[in-house]
Motif scaffolding. Structure first.
Motif, short mmCIF file in Angstrom:
data_model
loop_
_atom_site.label_atom_id
_atom_site.label_comp_id
_atom_site.label_asym_id
_atom_site.label_seq_id
_atom_site.Cartn_x
_atom_site.Cartn_y
_atom_site.Cartn_z
N HIS A 141 -12.30 5.36 -6.99
CA HIS A 141 -11.87 5.52 -5.59
C HIS A 141 -13.01 6.01 -4.69
CE1 HIS A 141 -8.21 6.86 -2.94
NE2 HIS A 141 -9.07 6.11 -2.28
N ASP A 142 -13.30 5.23 -3.66
CA ASP A 142 -14.27 5.63 -2.63
C ASP A 142 -15.63 5.97 -3.23
OD1 ASP A 142 -12.42 5.11 -0.67
OD2 ASP A 142 -11.83 7.20 -0.38
N SER A 172 -5.91 -2.08 4.53
CA SER A 172 -5.83 -1.58 5.91
C SER A 172 -5.94 -2.69 6.96
CB SER A 172 -6.89 -0.50 6.17
OG SER A 172 -6.86 0.48 5.17
N PRO A 173 -5.08 -3.71 6.86
CA PRO A 173 -5.10 -4.80 7.84
C PRO A 173 -4.73 -4.32 9.24
CG PRO A 173 -3.12 -4.91 6.49
CD PRO A 173 -4.01 -3.87 5.87
N LYS A 186 -6.02 4.70 -8.92
CA LYS A 186 -7.45 4.99 -8.77
C LYS A 186 -7.81 6.29 -9.47
CE LYS A 186 -7.12 2.58 -4.43
NZ LYS A 186 -5.91 2.98 -3.74
N GLY A 197 -3.29 1.93 10.69
CA GLY A 197 -2.26 2.28 11.67
C GLY A 197 -2.64 2.03 13.11
N GLY A 257 0.87 -1.19 0.00
CA GLY A 257 0.00 0.00 0.00
C GLY A 257 0.90 1.23 0.00
N PRO A 302 1.31 -5.62 15.01
CA PRO A 302 1.09 -5.57 13.55
C PRO A 302 1.32 -6.92 12.88
CG PRO A 302 2.82 -4.00 14.20
CD PRO A 302 2.22 -4.56 15.47
N GLU A 310 9.29 -6.49 8.54
CA GLU A 310 8.37 -6.91 9.61
C GLU A 310 7.11 -7.52 9.02
OE1 GLU A 310 9.74 -3.53 12.82
OE2 GLU A 310 7.63 -3.62 12.25
N GLU A 325 2.18 -0.41 17.42
CA GLU A 325 2.63 0.05 18.74
C GLU A 325 2.27 1.53 18.93
OE1 GLU A 325 4.36 -1.85 16.72
OE2 GLU A 325 4.93 -3.62 17.90
N TYR A 354 -3.62 10.19 -2.49
CA TYR A 354 -2.68 10.01 -1.39
C TYR A 354 -1.58 11.08 -1.43
CZ TYR A 354 -4.95 5.44 -1.19
OH TYR A 354 -5.88 4.45 -1.13
N GLN A 376 9.72 -1.83 7.87
CA GLN A 376 8.30 -2.25 7.85
C GLN A 376 8.08 -3.38 6.86
OE1 GLN A 376 6.16 1.38 7.01
NE2 GLN A 376 5.95 1.89 9.17
N ASP A 398 -0.29 -0.56 -4.81
CA ASP A 398 -1.55 0.17 -4.90
C ASP A 398 -1.35 1.62 -4.48
OD1 ASP A 398 -4.70 0.10 -4.94
OD2 ASP A 398 -4.15 1.07 -3.05
N VAL A 440 -0.94 -3.63 2.81
CA VAL A 440 -0.51 -2.93 4.02
C VAL A 440 0.33 -1.72 3.61
CG1 VAL A 440 1.42 -4.53 4.39
CG2 VAL A 440 0.60 -3.18 6.29
P1 NAD Z 1 -2.74 0.00 7.19
O1 NAD Z 1 -3.73 -0.65 8.06
O2 NAD Z 1 -1.98 -0.80 6.22
O3 NAD Z 1 -1.76 0.84 8.15
C1 NAD Z 1 -0.73 1.63 7.62
C2 NAD Z 1 0.02 2.30 8.78
O4 NAD Z 1 0.68 1.29 9.54
C3 NAD Z 1 1.10 3.26 8.30
O5 NAD Z 1 1.23 4.29 9.25
C4 NAD Z 1 2.34 2.40 8.31
O6 NAD Z 1 3.50 3.18 8.46
C5 NAD Z 1 2.09 1.55 9.53
N1 NAD Z 1 2.77 0.25 9.48
C6 NAD Z 1 2.85 -0.62 8.45
N2 NAD Z 1 3.56 -1.70 8.79
C7 NAD Z 1 3.92 -1.54 10.08
C8 NAD Z 1 4.67 -2.33 11.01
N3 NAD Z 1 5.15 -3.51 10.67
N4 NAD Z 1 4.87 -1.83 12.25
C9 NAD Z 1 4.37 -0.63 12.62
N5 NAD Z 1 3.67 0.16 11.79
C10 NAD Z 1 3.43 -0.30 10.53
O7 NAD Z 1 -3.53 1.17 6.44
P2 NAD Z 1 -3.49 1.79 4.97
O8 NAD Z 1 -2.12 2.23 4.59
O9 NAD Z 1 -4.60 2.77 4.94
O10 NAD Z 1 -3.94 0.59 4.04
C11 NAD Z 1 -3.05 -0.08 3.19
C12 NAD Z 1 -3.19 0.35 1.74
O11 NAD Z 1 -4.47 -0.01 1.24
C13 NAD Z 1 -3.09 1.86 1.50
O12 NAD Z 1 -1.74 2.30 1.50
C14 NAD Z 1 -3.77 1.96 0.14
O13 NAD Z 1 -2.89 1.54 -0.88
C15 NAD Z 1 -4.90 0.94 0.29
N6 NAD Z 1 -6.17 1.56 0.75
C16 NAD Z 1 -7.11 1.88 -0.18
C17 NAD Z 1 -8.30 2.51 0.21
C18 NAD Z 1 -9.31 2.88 -0.83
O14 NAD Z 1 -9.12 2.59 -1.99
N7 NAD Z 1 -10.41 3.50 -0.48
C19 NAD Z 1 -8.52 2.81 1.55
C20 NAD Z 1 -7.55 2.45 2.49
C21 NAD Z 1 -6.39 1.81 2.07
#
Ligand code: NAD
Length: 310
Positions: A119-120, A203-204, A81, A208, A19, A244, A272, A212, A56, A269, A51, A262
């Motif tokens: 998108h959205d 957004s698994p 998107k 964020g 992501g 995470p 991890e 931690e 963004y 990251q 993605d 993610v």
């Molecule tokens: P996410 O749940 O993947 O969380 C991302 C956050 O977690 C960031 O701050 C990142 O720095 C942090 N992180 C990642 N790995 C980590 C680790 N191992 N330890 C600690 N922190 C860590 O949320 P996201 O980025 O919103 O979702 C992933 C991707 O999905 C986005 O980048 C995007 O490409 C896509 N997305 C799309 C939509 C949409 O199309 N409407 C919406 C949300 C996300």
């Protein structure tokens, strides 16, 4: 790395997808050079789905991803998107999405993307998305500017409604399947399976929250959900494991989702998150986490137009 077909497409996507929204400093400022190294490192480890969106960082993530992918475009499945260009800036018109894609292609330094997603969609008029936006994407597909088309959003009801009206190759749902919320499973998965639509879970880490450091300030979840995530974090800390990693492994175990996206911006990251691909039996730990968050699970927020809530 493991790969899975994205629905009926020819795209064999990595189970763990990159992501790219953090590259646009959406969560916090990032170092662009480290971001490039993170992209290269992920590619070298077999991550092939990237993605992004013009939204963004208001084009910043696309710019930076374009720089990072220079010379490596052919080894990547690139998804971007159209339709959303700012917090309150949407243009789902045929002309808007065609122009939007041209701008994205320039920033991404390529002449096609593999997946173009609206998108959205819950922020749009679904009649327009069905009768104007998606036909425009079909046209861009015929022109060879995108190999496949899809829709993204938070509202499961709207994703279902639109996908039932117009065939799409893929759907992306976010914050609806992770340790805190699992309603994507009942609401979207049976339909996607039945119609063999590719499903991407984003957004698994609940944007964020399941880390931690916790969620960024702009996160829309209720305070009780933030508090629940801190209790989950405390359980993991007591066991000496990373929240995470456990949260991501929970999502990666999904049997239908082709790729879990993610957000990442550093090599650390990436490393991890790759660890979450290892087969580890988290069953007892997850039961323990669920025991402390159960009353705050499946709490969702509203997004988009009122008629599209759901
Ligand atoms: P996410 O749940 O993947 O969380 C991302 C956050 O977690 C960031 O701050 C990142 O720095 C942090 N992180 C990642 N790995 C980590 C680790 N191992 N330890 C600690 N922190 C860590 O949320 P996201 O980025 O919103 O979702 C992933 C991707 O999905 C986005 O980048 C995007 O490409 C896509 N997305 C799309 C939509 C949409 O199309 N409407 C919406 C949300 C996300």
């Amino acid at each position: 790395m493991r790969y899975r077909k994205l629905g009926l497409t020819e795209l064999n996507v990595s189970l763990l997808g990159f992501g790219a929204s953090p590259l646009g400093d959406v969560f916090s400022p990032t170092d662009p050079e480290e971001g490039t190294r993170a992209v290269h490192h992920a590619l070298d480890q077999g991550v092939n789905l990237f993605d992004v969106s013009p939204y963004y960082g208001v084009t910043l993530a696309e710019e930076r991803l374009g720089v990072a992918l220079a010379g490596r475009r052919d080894s990547v499945i690139l998804a971007t998107k159209c339709g959303r260009y700012g917090v309150d800036l949407f243009d789902f018109s045929a002309r808007g999405v065609a122009g939007g894609l041209e701008d994205s292609l320039r920033r991404l330094r390529t002449d096609y993307v593999d997946l173009l997603q609206v998108h959205d969609i819950e922020f749009g008029d679904t009649e327009q998305i069905i009768h104007e936006t998606l036909p425009a994407l079909k046209h861009l597909q015929k022109q060879g500017k995108t190999r496949y088309i899809g829709i993204t959003g938070y509202s499961l009801k709207t994703l279902l409604h639109v996908a039932a009206a117009v065939p799409v190759d893929a759907m992306l749902s976010y914050c609806r399947y992770n340790l805190l919320v699992t309603d994507m499973d009942e609401a979207l998965v049976p339909f996607a399976r039945q119609h063999e639509i590719g499903l991407i879970n984003a957004s698994p880490l609940h944007m964020g929250m399941l880390t931690e450091n916790g969620a960024p300030e702009w996160h829309p979840a209720e305070p009780a959900v933030h508090a629940a995530s801190r209790r989950a974090e405390a359980v993991c800390r007591a066991h000496g494991v990373s929240l995470p990693e456990v949260a991501l492994r929970f999502c990666l175990a999904h049997l239908y989702v082709s790729s879990t996206l993610v957000g990442m911006a550093t090599r650390q990251q990436v490393d991890e998150n790759l660890r979450a691909l290892k087969d580890v039996d988290d069953e007892e730990l997850i039961a323990e986490i669920q025991a402390v968050i159960v009353r705050d699970q499946n709490v969702v927020w509203t997004s988009g137009r009122e008629e599209n809530y759901g």
